[in-house]
Design a protein around this motif. Structure first.
Motif, PDB file in Angstrom:
ATOM      1  N   TYR A 155     -41.044   6.268  -0.231  1.00 28.28           N
ATOM      2  CA  TYR A 155     -41.406   6.116   0.897  1.00 28.28           C
ATOM      3  C   TYR A 155     -42.208   4.913   1.307  1.00 28.28           C
ATOM      4  O   TYR A 155     -43.189   4.715   0.216  1.00 28.28           O
ATOM      5  CB  TYR A 155     -41.849   7.355   1.720  1.00 28.28           C
ATOM      6  N   THR A 200     -45.294  11.237  -0.698  1.00 29.44           N
ATOM      7  CA  THR A 200     -44.278  11.757   0.377  1.00 29.44           C
ATOM      8  C   THR A 200     -43.057  12.063  -0.388  1.00 29.44           C
ATOM      9  O   THR A 200     -42.411  11.495  -1.034  1.00 29.44           O
ATOM     10  CB  THR A 200     -43.758  10.618   1.243  1.00 29.44           C
ATOM     11  N   GLU A 252     -39.440  14.604   3.741  1.00 28.84           N
ATOM     12  CA  GLU A 252     -40.272  14.192   4.632  1.00 28.84           C
ATOM     13  C   GLU A 252     -40.142  12.703   5.007  1.00 28.84           C
ATOM     14  O   GLU A 252     -40.049  12.252   6.257  1.00 28.84           O
ATOM     15  CB  GLU A 252     -41.876  14.095   4.183  1.00 28.84           C
ATOM     16  N   GLY A 253     -39.753  11.881   3.973  1.00 27.89           N
ATOM     17  CA  GLY A 253     -39.519  10.207   4.441  1.00 27.89           C
ATOM     18  C   GLY A 253     -38.430  10.067   5.101  1.00 27.89           C
ATOM     19  O   GLY A 253     -38.060   9.250   5.978  1.00 27.89           O
TER      20      GLY A 253
END
Length: 329
Positions: free
Chosen positions: A217, A294, A298-299
């Motif tokens: 990320y 990350t 999430e990314g």
């Protein structure tokens, strides 16, 4: 006066995030970009700031910046196959002539320079995961050679300037990185899959989809680059996320995120496309105390939300760019 940082490729994906990083750190940022693949919308939020200045300039031409420069970060280059296959000569020039010009500027200013190399210098690797000591398996005559060899030359001339002219240099080898401000039509797999999911299309899968990549990320990548710049280590350092997945698995994850059925259309594998890609990041971990934080879930969520919002507001185009004017020289 705050220390000044020159960032080339400032309107691009990684370059624009680096501009944000150094602004947040209190530096004066000088951004340079010829806007072949970059976009001013990536840095428009910075134009109102007194510690940011931007120059529309091609670094393959002579570059001069008035006043002191403490750091130079060289991130000007097409970075996706769809770009560098359309502008191969410009890709070679920015990695060679552009790097030469910036190293000369670093020598003149007494600046530390960090150049952005790539995992592509390993080619289709015969060693897995790839360590910095691996010399690669690259086809110099293949279509991807224009990018691979531009970056390999970049590393060589950077070390030559360090050894012969005592220029303070750093080299980062960037593995697949993703996040907001990527171009949705640049041919890289994550924006391509997200665009197809948003448009409820089938995913384009090259080969059987079992080739692997490791995706980092953007926030983690930028933090690693910053730490490398501030370190004393002069040799190349891999920067990426070592969590390896297949492209088919990536399609399934994006389909789940978008609540979209994971149907695929298979296409022939592009020539020279690596079958496996995973960084060994032991050097980054031990020397820089860096590790990506990350999660992919999430990314991907942040990246998906970015593209969804941009498309809803019609702020991005899915039409391919016209590079014809850059193929004349």
């Amino acid at each position: 006066m705050e220390d000044r940082v020159l960032i080339t490729g400032a309107a691009g994906f990684i370059g624009s995030h680096l501009c944000d990083k150094f602004i947040e750190k209190g530096y004066r940022v000088v951004g340079v970009d010829n806007l072949i693949t970059g976009s001013l919308k990536n840095i428009q939020h910075l134009f109102k700031l007194p510690n940011f200045e931007f120059y529309h300039h091609d670094i393959t031409s002579f570059i001069h910046i008035k006043g002191p420069i403490k750091y130079i970060l060289h991130f000007a280059s097409p970075a996706s196959p769809i770009d560098y296959l359309k502008i191969p000569i410009q890709t070679l020039k920015v990695g060679s002539i552009g790097t030469y010009n910036l190293l000369g500027l670093a020598k003149e200013k007494g600046a530390r320079i960090l150049v952005a190399s790539t995992s592509e210098i390993y080619g289709d690797p015969l060693v897995h995961p790839q360590t910095e000591e691996y010399h690669g398996n690259v086809d110099t005559l293949g279509p991807r050679g224009v990018y691979d060899e531009a970056k390999r030359f970049m590393e060589s001339i950077t070390m030559a300037y360090h050894r012969f002219h005592n220029v303070d240099t750093r080299i980062v080898r960037i593995f697949n990185t993703y996040g907001p401000r990527m171009r949705i039509n640049d041919g890289r797999v994550i924006p391509a899959f997200i665009a197809q999911a948003l448009k409820k299309e089938k995913f384009s899968l090259y080969g059987d989809g079992m080739q692997t990549r490791s995706f980092c990320y953007i926030d983690d990548q930028v933090e690693g680059i910053y730490k490398l710049l501030m370190s004393d280590y002069i040799y190349p350092v891999n920067m990426g996320n070592p969590e390896e997945i297949t492209i088919r698995q990536l399609a399934e994850e994006i389909a789940f995120l978008a609540q979209h059925k994971c149907e695929v259309v298979t296409k022939p594998m592009p020539k020279g496309d690596p079958s496996r890609r995973k960084p060994d990041i032991l050097k980054a971990t031990e020397l820089l105390h860096w590790f990506p934080l990350t999660t992919r879930a999430e990314g991907l969520k942040k990246t998906y939300d970015y593209f969804k919002k941009q498309l809803e507001e019609e702020l991005i185009t899915t039409e391919p760019r016209d590079f014809s004017s850059y193929n004349k020289f």
